[in-house]
Scaffold this active site. Structure first.
Site, mmCIF file in Angstrom:
data_model
loop_
_atom_site.group_PDB
_atom_site.id
_atom_site.type_symbol
_atom_site.label_atom_id
_atom_site.label_comp_id
_atom_site.label_asym_id
_atom_site.label_seq_id
_atom_site.Cartn_x
_atom_site.Cartn_y
_atom_site.Cartn_z
ATOM 1 N N LYS A 1 -11.594 0.057 -1.560
ATOM 2 C CA LYS A 1 -10.703 0.808 -2.378
ATOM 3 C C LYS A 1 -11.315 0.924 -4.058
ATOM 4 O O LYS A 1 -12.091 1.455 -4.195
ATOM 5 C CB LYS A 1 -9.350 0.206 -2.262
ATOM 6 C CG LYS A 1 -8.768 0.544 -1.047
ATOM 7 C CD LYS A 1 -7.688 -0.081 -0.436
ATOM 8 C CE LYS A 1 -7.398 0.649 1.037
ATOM 9 N NZ LYS A 1 -6.909 -0.252 1.989
ATOM 10 N N SER B 1 0.901 -1.333 0.004
ATOM 11 C CA SER B 1 -0.053 0.013 0.076
ATOM 12 C C SER B 1 0.928 1.325 0.016
ATOM 13 O O SER B 1 0.522 2.376 -0.545
ATOM 14 C CB SER B 1 -1.061 0.046 1.294
ATOM 15 O OG SER B 1 -0.194 -0.221 2.387
ATOM 16 N N HIS C 1 -5.313 -3.676 -2.440
ATOM 17 C CA HIS C 1 -5.209 -2.589 -3.480
ATOM 18 C C HIS C 1 -5.148 -3.193 -5.021
ATOM 19 O O HIS C 1 -4.990 -2.451 -6.064
ATOM 20 C CB HIS C 1 -3.787 -2.028 -3.268
ATOM 21 C CG HIS C 1 -3.792 -0.861 -1.855
ATOM 22 N ND1 HIS C 1 -4.291 0.219 -2.115
ATOM 23 C CD2 HIS C 1 -3.443 -1.377 -0.601
ATOM 24 C CE1 HIS C 1 -4.029 0.292 -0.542
ATOM 25 N NE2 HIS C 1 -3.618 -0.249 0.016
HETATM 26 C C1 LIG Z 1 -6.822 -0.365 3.550
HETATM 27 C C2 LIG Z 1 -6.155 -1.741 3.613
HETATM 28 C C3 LIG Z 1 -6.916 -2.625 4.389
HETATM 29 C C4 LIG Z 1 -8.150 -2.278 5.241
HETATM 30 O O1 LIG Z 1 -9.256 -2.148 4.701
HETATM 31 P P1 LIG Z 1 -10.550 -1.335 5.008
HETATM 32 O O2 LIG Z 1 -11.490 -2.018 4.521
HETATM 33 O O3 LIG Z 1 -10.246 0.075 4.791
HETATM 34 O O4 LIG Z 1 -10.478 -1.728 6.513
HETATM 35 C C5 LIG Z 1 -6.242 -4.000 4.525
HETATM 36 N N1 LIG Z 1 -5.132 -4.013 3.980
HETATM 37 C C6 LIG Z 1 -4.623 -3.364 3.096
HETATM 38 C C7 LIG Z 1 -3.258 -3.528 2.258
HETATM 39 C C8 LIG Z 1 -5.001 -2.210 2.988
HETATM 40 O O5 LIG Z 1 -4.478 -1.060 2.370
#
Ligand SMILES: *Cc1c(COP(=O)(O)O)cnc(C)c1O
Length: 387
Positions: A240, A181, A209
């Site tokens: 996302k 990320s 992602h």
């Molecule tokens: C954003 C993210 C999460 C968490 O997801 P949410 O639905 O926002 O809680 C998990 N893993 C990664 C790699 C992320 O970037």
């Protein structure tokens, strides 16, 4: 009188002195490729809304209809009051989309990661975790009573050595982001599946992602590498590219049955509103029907990486829509971010605890909604800042 929280202001002052005290701005427009923070109109290079779906009319319509038909709240955990029709449909669609037997939705991607790692491992097991894994994976390893071994970023040789030493543990779990990320790099999934086979480990990946972005059909990096059948535990998020909210796990029916019975964030958390499930069903349709969104995103990413590299910025090993401009010190990262902000661009500076000391960066994340003009504005500003 004794103030039990008297120590907190001091802590906040300390953060302030280190220029690390954070506050949250109020966004006065909907999420999109451009946003406004009060009076500031900004090109938005900060969100993870990669396919520009968060404000899409079709998601709104699906959600509105679900609110009219089913109301808002869901009442309790699915184990108590049942999963709603929309949630059941979404889980079935998701399994079909990912080519697995089953899928399970969680209240967040964070909960999906933490709750899955904790459920799959216990005392006597070992978790092997990439050093750059997301905080929700790290917290999952902390919740678990298993032994944790962290391996250097994407270092499969190091991981193999660890695995050689881990033969006496009852179970081995290798866990990794597929698209990291903060630095936009990609996990060596082709090698990880082989290692998992060879050393009889469970491979769990987080496609947060990559879902909707990578792979011919937008299933993620497991599809891109052709290893979907070789990764038994796959986590993703709706928050996302799919433009919504909530997380999920896909895999065998046995895995999902086990999580329903053992994953605490699933068991003890209220099901998402029906409207969210309905909107996410619409988003899954769009991902399948409009590949041009991810194609456009990849073109933009390639263009921007090329332009910034030409200016001499260090972008690490990014091969994705997440483009880090690695500048080193926190001061420089925050200064550059502030200058871009003044020029109407939201490009967050990333510093500890999100990255290690001395590896601070600007994190540019792109969206299919960015126009060439948006990108040119950023390229021009970055040129000015460089020279
Ligand atoms: C954003 C993210 C999460 C968490 O997801 P949410 O639905 O926002 O809680 C998990 N893993 C990664 C790699 C992320 O970037």
């Amino acid at each position: 009188m004794f103030d039990p929280l008297a120590w907190i202001p001091e802590q906040l002052d300390l953060l302030h002195a280190m220029e690390r005290r954070r506050a949250i701005h109020v966004r006065s427009t909907q999420q999109g490729a451009t946003v406004a923070w009060q009076a500031n109109q900004l090109i938005n290079f900060g969100s993870n809304d990669y396919l520009d779906l968060a404000a899409d009319q079709r998601l709104r319509d699906a959600a509105s209809q679900a609110i009219s038909a089913d109301g808002w709240g869901s009442g309790a955990s699915p184990l108590i009051t049942g999963r709603g029709n929309d949630q059941a449909k979404l889980e079935a669609e998701l399994a079909a989309f990912e080519g697995t037997e089953a899928a399970l939705t969680f209240s967040s991607g964070f909960a999906a990661n933490a709750g899955t790692i904790d459920a799959l491992t216990d005392r006597g097991d070992v978790i092997l975790s990439d050093e750059k894994n997301h905080a929700s994976i790290i917290d999952g390893t902390r919740l678990s009573k298993a032994t944790v071994r962290v391996y250097p970023h994407r270092d499969v040789d190091y991981l193999e050595n660890l695995l050689k030493q881990c033969g006496t543990f009852r179970r081995r779990l290798i866990v990794t982001d597929t698209l990291f990320s903060m630095d936009g790099t990609i996990a060596p999934l082709d090698e990880l599946v082989d290692l998992a086979d060879q050393y009889e480990a469970i491979l769990m990946v987080d496609e947060a992602h990559a879902t909707g972005v990578f792979g011919e059909h937008g299933h993620g990096l497991c599809e891109h590498y052709g290893v979907e059948d070789r990764v038994p535990v796959r986590v993703g998020t709706f928050s996302k590219a799919l433009g919504g909210h909530g997380g999920f796990v896909v895999g065998s029916q046995t895995l999902i049955d086990f999580l329903i019975n053992r994953s605490r964030p699933y068991i003890f958390s209220t099901a998402a509103p029906a409207a969210n499930s309905a909107a996410m069903l619409a988003a899954l349709q769009i991902v399948q029907q409009e590949p041009q969104r991810r194609e456009r995103l990849m073109e933009s990413a390639q263009f921007l990486r090329g332009a910034l590299r030409e200016q001499g910025w260090s972008l690490g090993d990014s091969h994705s829509q997440i483009i880090p401009v690695i500048v080193g010190t926190e001061t420089l990262a925050m200064e550059l971010s502030a200058k871009l902000f003044e020029q109407g661009m939201l490009v967050p500076g990333i510093r500890p605890p999100s990255v290690p000391d001395g590896e601070c960066l600007l994190r540019i994340s792109l969206s299919a909604g960015h126009t060439r003009q948006h990108l040119d504005t950023l390229v021009d500003a970055m040129r000015e800042l460089r020279f």
